[in-house]
Scaffold this active site. Structure first.
Site, PDB file in Angstrom:
ATOM      1  N   ARG A  88       0.815  -1.216   0.000  1.00  0.00           N
ATOM      2  CA  ARG A  88       0.000   0.000   0.000  1.00  0.00           C
ATOM      3  C   ARG A  88       0.846   1.263   0.000  1.00  0.00           C
ATOM      4  O   ARG A  88       0.308   2.353  -0.089  1.00  0.00           O
ATOM      5  CB  ARG A  88      -0.952  -0.001   1.199  1.00  0.00           C
ATOM      6  N   ARG A 127     -22.768  -1.624   1.940  1.00  0.00           N
ATOM      7  CA  ARG A 127     -22.217  -2.965   2.162  1.00  0.00           C
ATOM      8  C   ARG A 127     -22.645  -3.527   3.525  1.00  0.00           C
ATOM      9  O   ARG A 127     -22.642  -2.826   4.538  1.00  0.00           O
ATOM     10  CB  ARG A 127     -20.685  -2.904   2.092  1.00  0.00           C
ATOM     11  N   ARG A 154     -19.919  -3.033   8.819  1.00  0.00           N
ATOM     12  CA  ARG A 154     -18.622  -2.920   9.467  1.00  0.00           C
ATOM     13  C   ARG A 154     -18.458  -1.529  10.068  1.00  0.00           C
ATOM     14  O   ARG A 154     -18.940  -0.536   9.523  1.00  0.00           O
ATOM     15  CB  ARG A 154     -17.491  -3.171   8.455  1.00  0.00           C
TER      16      ARG A 154
END
Length: 208
Positions: A88, A127, A154
């Site tokens: 990343r 989501r 989440r």
């Protein structure tokens, strides 16, 4: 093959990775999954990483590099890996080059799944994940279609956190695009299309 999947958080890398694993048997190495498991299990690494993850910030390079060094030693990585969420940063990319060089294995491709930021925010807010089997669905799923388990959102799928993740991605991760373009291994696919269309393009780009 050894493949790096690039793209902003929520671009659909995990979905495409799962399809590649199912069809070609790659070892899917997802730093997000590994870190979430470490948090859930209360490991030392998990406790260190949790504060960064909850804020949408990147976990420090050295923690991730140590984690990936361990993961690469596992037998399922011997025939090739599909890296989802690593590297990343440019420092992590250099560390990955070193790991692969030590194993005498080249990186075959860095595959960028390109999706506009506002599309990603909409996806994240919609989501939902099954508490029992981990199935990823949407707010329209009252229960998990696979196991009837409870679906939840989440804690890092809030608008503020997602926007922060995108900002962090732009500052820290997008330079990887130039890094891999310079190495001649960057391939780009338009991720803002139906999943199967994106998958077909990915296979063509990878020569699979």
């Amino acid at each position: 093959m050894n493949i790096v999947l690039l793209g902003a958080p929520g671009a659909g890398k995990g979905t495409q990775a799962a399809k590649l694993v199912e069809e070609f048997g790659f070892a899917h190495v997802s730093t997000g999954d590994i870190l979430r498991a470490a948090v859930k299990n209360g490991t030392e690494l998990g406790l260190k990483a949790k504060s960064y993850m909850d804020a949408g910030d990147l976990v420090p390079d050295q923690l991730i590099i140590d984690l990936m060094n361990e993961r690469f030693q596992q037998p399922d990585c011997a025939e090739g890996v599909l890296l989802d969420g690593f590297p990343r940063t440019t420092a992590q990319a250099v560390a990955l080059d070193d790991m692969l060089a030590r194993m005498n294995r080249p990186l075959d491709a860095a595959l960028l799944v390109d999706v506009p930021g506002e599309v990603i925010i909409g996806r994240a807010l919609n989501r939902r994940v099954c508490k029992d089997c981990g199935y990823v669905g949407t707010a329209a799923d009252a229960a998990c279609p696979k196991c009837s388990g409870e679906m939840y959102q989440r804690t890092d799928d809030t608008e503020d956190t997602v926007r922060n993740r995108l900002d962090v991605y732009e500052k820290s991760t997008s330079p990887l695009i130039d890094y891999y373009r310079g190495k001649g291994v960057l391939k780009t696919v338009d991720g803002d299309r139906p999943v199967d269309v994106v998958f077909a393009d990915m296979k063509a780009l990878l020569g699979l």
